[in-house]
Design a protein around this motif. Structure first.
Motif, PDB file in Angstrom:
ATOM      1  N   LEU B  77       0.845  -1.208   0.000  1.00  0.00           N
ATOM      2  CA  LEU B  77       0.000   0.000   0.000  1.00  0.00           C
ATOM      3  C   LEU B  77       0.873   1.248   0.000  1.00  0.00           C
ATOM      4  O   LEU B  77       0.625   2.209  -0.737  1.00  0.00           O
ATOM      5  N   TYR B  80       2.765   1.389  -3.562  1.00  0.00           N
ATOM      6  CA  TYR B  80       1.964   1.687  -4.743  1.00  0.00           C
ATOM      7  C   TYR B  80       1.193   3.004  -4.603  1.00  0.00           C
ATOM      8  O   TYR B  80       1.323   3.897  -5.433  1.00  0.00           O
ATOM      9  N   PHE B  81       0.385   3.105  -3.549  1.00  0.00           N
ATOM     10  CA  PHE B  81      -0.455   4.308  -3.415  1.00  0.00           C
ATOM     11  C   PHE B  81       0.325   5.501  -2.855  1.00  0.00           C
ATOM     12  O   PHE B  81       0.118   6.634  -3.262  1.00  0.00           O
ATOM     13  N   GLY B  82       1.200   5.233  -1.883  1.00  0.00           N
ATOM     14  CA  GLY B  82       1.944   6.331  -1.266  1.00  0.00           C
ATOM     15  C   GLY B  82       3.195   6.693  -2.041  1.00  0.00           C
ATOM     16  O   GLY B  82       3.752   7.769  -1.830  1.00  0.00           O
ATOM     17  N   GLN B  83       3.640   5.792  -2.918  1.00  0.00           N
ATOM     18  CA  GLN B  83       4.854   5.975  -3.719  1.00  0.00           C
ATOM     19  C   GLN B  83       6.082   6.284  -2.857  1.00  0.00           C
ATOM     20  O   GLN B  83       6.902   7.134  -3.210  1.00  0.00           O
ATOM     21  N   ASN B 216       2.833  14.435   1.601  1.00  0.00           N
ATOM     22  CA  ASN B 216       1.946  13.327   1.262  1.00  0.00           C
ATOM     23  C   ASN B 216       0.774  13.255   2.233  1.00  0.00           C
ATOM     24  O   ASN B 216       0.347  12.182   2.645  1.00  0.00           O
ATOM     25  N   LEU B 218      -2.613  13.753   2.402  1.00  0.00           N
ATOM     26  CA  LEU B 218      -3.880  13.025   2.261  1.00  0.00           C
ATOM     27  C   LEU B 218      -3.640  11.518   2.308  1.00  0.00           C
ATOM     28  O   LEU B 218      -4.370  10.795   3.004  1.00  0.00           O
ATOM     29  N   PHE B 219      -2.599  11.056   1.610  1.00  0.00           N
ATOM     30  CA  PHE B 219      -2.321   9.622   1.644  1.00  0.00           C
ATOM     31  C   PHE B 219      -2.009   9.180   3.070  1.00  0.00           C
ATOM     32  O   PHE B 219      -2.546   8.174   3.549  1.00  0.00           O
ATOM     33  N   CYS B 222      -5.083   9.032   5.295  1.00  0.00           N
ATOM     34  CA  CYS B 222      -5.944   7.891   4.965  1.00  0.00           C
ATOM     35  C   CYS B 222      -5.292   6.584   5.401  1.00  0.00           C
ATOM     36  O   CYS B 222      -5.946   5.735   6.014  1.00  0.00           O
ATOM     37  N   PHE B 223      -4.004   6.442   5.116  1.00  0.00           N
ATOM     38  CA  PHE B 223      -3.299   5.197   5.468  1.00  0.00           C
ATOM     39  C   PHE B 223      -3.324   4.974   6.984  1.00  0.00           C
ATOM     40  O   PHE B 223      -3.587   3.860   7.444  1.00  0.00           O
ATOM     41  N   MET B 225      -5.402   5.799   9.107  1.00  0.00           N
ATOM     42  CA  MET B 225      -6.712   5.422   9.663  1.00  0.00           C
ATOM     43  C   MET B 225      -7.230   4.124   9.037  1.00  0.00           C
ATOM     44  O   MET B 225      -7.978   3.382   9.675  1.00  0.00           O
ATOM     45  N   LEU B 226      -6.808   3.860   7.797  1.00  0.00           N
ATOM     46  CA  LEU B 226      -7.255   2.627   7.126  1.00  0.00           C
ATOM     47  C   LEU B 226      -6.543   1.400   7.706  1.00  0.00           C
ATOM     48  O   LEU B 226      -7.168   0.362   7.952  1.00  0.00           O
ATOM     49  N   LEU B 229      -7.930  -0.193  10.781  1.00  0.00           N
ATOM     50  CA  LEU B 229      -9.176  -0.929  10.524  1.00  0.00           C
ATOM     51  C   LEU B 229      -8.877  -2.282   9.876  1.00  0.00           C
ATOM     52  O   LEU B 229      -9.517  -3.293  10.196  1.00  0.00           O
ATOM     53  N   SER B 233      -9.541  -5.678  11.856  1.00  0.00           N
ATOM     54  CA  SER B 233     -10.461  -6.687  11.301  1.00  0.00           C
ATOM     55  C   SER B 233      -9.774  -8.050  11.253  1.00  0.00           C
ATOM     56  O   SER B 233     -10.390  -9.078  11.596  1.00  0.00           O
ATOM     57  N   PHE B 291      -6.848   8.052  16.659  1.00  0.00           N
ATOM     58  CA  PHE B 291      -7.925   7.335  15.966  1.00  0.00           C
ATOM     59  C   PHE B 291      -8.270   6.046  16.711  1.00  0.00           C
ATOM     60  O   PHE B 291      -9.442   5.726  16.921  1.00  0.00           O
TER      61      PHE B 291
END
Lengths: 68, 309
Positions: B77, B80-83, B216, B218-219, B222-223, B225-226, B229, B233, B291
């Motif tokens: 993650l 790829y998303f955070g680069q 970075n 916003l990434f 989000c990361f 807090m995601l 979860l 889970s 969080f």
């Protein structure tokens, strides 16, 4: 990078929404997940719009596209 | 209604953001964190003496595997998303694979306030989960096993302050027998009060880090807090699989959700000095910790109760 950022924000927003639904199912106070889902969705939209706005501007002034 | 202990975290944030000059000596912060680790270890050792699980080795292996899995999920993650480059992605992944003793302490305090029982061996799991993520994070960052030598294992894993103190206290609680009762007025009965003080300081520290969420942003938001979860889970699933009680499922989830900001930064500073420690500490301390304390802990406790019944 901007593309991936808004995608990830959208993914996060969807996850928060799933947890909001789950919270409602288990009778837990779900307001935090609802709020976070809405805020991240707005942030994703803002990033999407600003990323797509920048590209034509750069093309107009003849700059090479850099998808950073 | 918010837990009284957790409310002190919010008070700390408010104090910092309002610019109130609250003198909190660094030495006191270290002492409080030492107190919490000893109290958690002692409590676990005493409880373990009364309820020894025959399958403890199997459970411990499952928990270790869980500790390996979490950074393996976080790393792609981040890449790829955070680069992020492999070094920073490996360092951040290690933080999210490891655990936060403070988040665990908050969860225990909330469980006890609500008379929800949990398995005695959780302090052992906290210790076990500290270690694998550090090794996995370094291997992912470097792409090879170099650096994971005998000196590293001795220095960063076995002589790690939280591992040694918690494991030692657990052994004292287990082997000292009835004499350990002498320590309970200090370490057990004062636990919630000390945790409240600790959270006051943590609130101030987390609020101080808010300004660092720039690169970075916003990434990272989000990361941070995601990932709790996702980890929570998976922890819930593992708790169910291992047939834990309601409190046990909740604690397993919270261990999966929490991110380290004490043990791992120290290990990363030595093993991955090129990594930007500001990014990982900001994510784990300024975003994931609040969080978890305010959202994940109450949610996973309710989910644990729901699934156990």
């Amino acid at each position: 990078m901007a593309n991936r950022t808004w995608c990830f924000a959208l993914l996060t927003s969807i996850t928060f929404f799933v947890f909001y639904l789950l919270s409602k199912t288990i009778a837990h106070d779900s307001s935090a997940f609802a709020l976070l889902s809405a805020v991240t969705l707005l942030a994703a939209l803002y990033h999407y719009v600003s990323a797509n706005k920048k590209q034509p501007q750069r093309q107009r002034i003849g700059l090479a596209l850099e998808d950073k | 209604m918010i837990d009284a202990v957790v409310a002190f975290f919010i008070l700390g944030v408010v104090c910092q953001l309002s610019g109130a000059k609250l003198a909190f000596p660094d030495g006191l912060y270290q002492s409080l964190s030492l107190f919490l680790m000893i109290a958690i270890g002692l409590k676990g050792g005493m409880a373990l003496q009364q309820h020894v699980a025959a399958n403890l080795i199997t459970l411990s292996l499952a928990v270790l595997a869980f500790g390996v899995l979490l950074p393996l999920l976080a790393f792609p993650l981040l890449r790829y998303f955070g680069q992020f480059d492999p070094i920073n992605a490996g360092a951040i992944a290690a933080h999210y694979g490891s655990v936060s003793v403070a988040t665990y302490a908050v969860a225990v305090s909330v469980l006890e306030a609500n008379n929800i029982s949990y398995e005695a061996y959780f302090p052992l799991f906290v210790v076990l989960l500290e270690m694998p993520a550090i090794v996995v994070g370094i291997v992912l960052a470097k792409g090879r096993w170099s650096g994971i030598n005998g000196h590293f294992i001795r220095q960063e894993l076995l002589a790690n302050q939280s591992v040694l103190v918690m494991l030692g206290s657990l052994a004292i609680g287990y082997f000292a027998g009835p004499s350990v009762v002498k320590l309970t007025p200090f370490f057990i009965e004062l636990f919630s009060g000390v945790l409240a003080l600790f959270l006051l300081k943590m609130g101030m520290t987390a609020a101080k880090q808010f300004g660092q969420i720039k690169q970075n942003s916003l990434f990272l938001l989000c990361f941070a807090m995601l990932m709790p979860l996702v980890g929570g889970s998976l922890g819930t699933g593992l708790g169910l699989l291992l047939s834990f009680s309601a409190g046990g499922i909740a604690l397993m989830a919270i261990l999966g959700a929490s991110a380290s900001y004490i043990a791992v930064p120290a290990a990363m500073k030595q093993s991955l000095p090129q990594a930007n420690s500001g990014i990982s500490i900001t994510a784990s301390l300024a975003i994931s910790f609040p969080f978890n304390v305010l959202v994940s802990v109450p949610f996973f406790i309710t989910l644990g109760q729901y699934l156990a019944h």
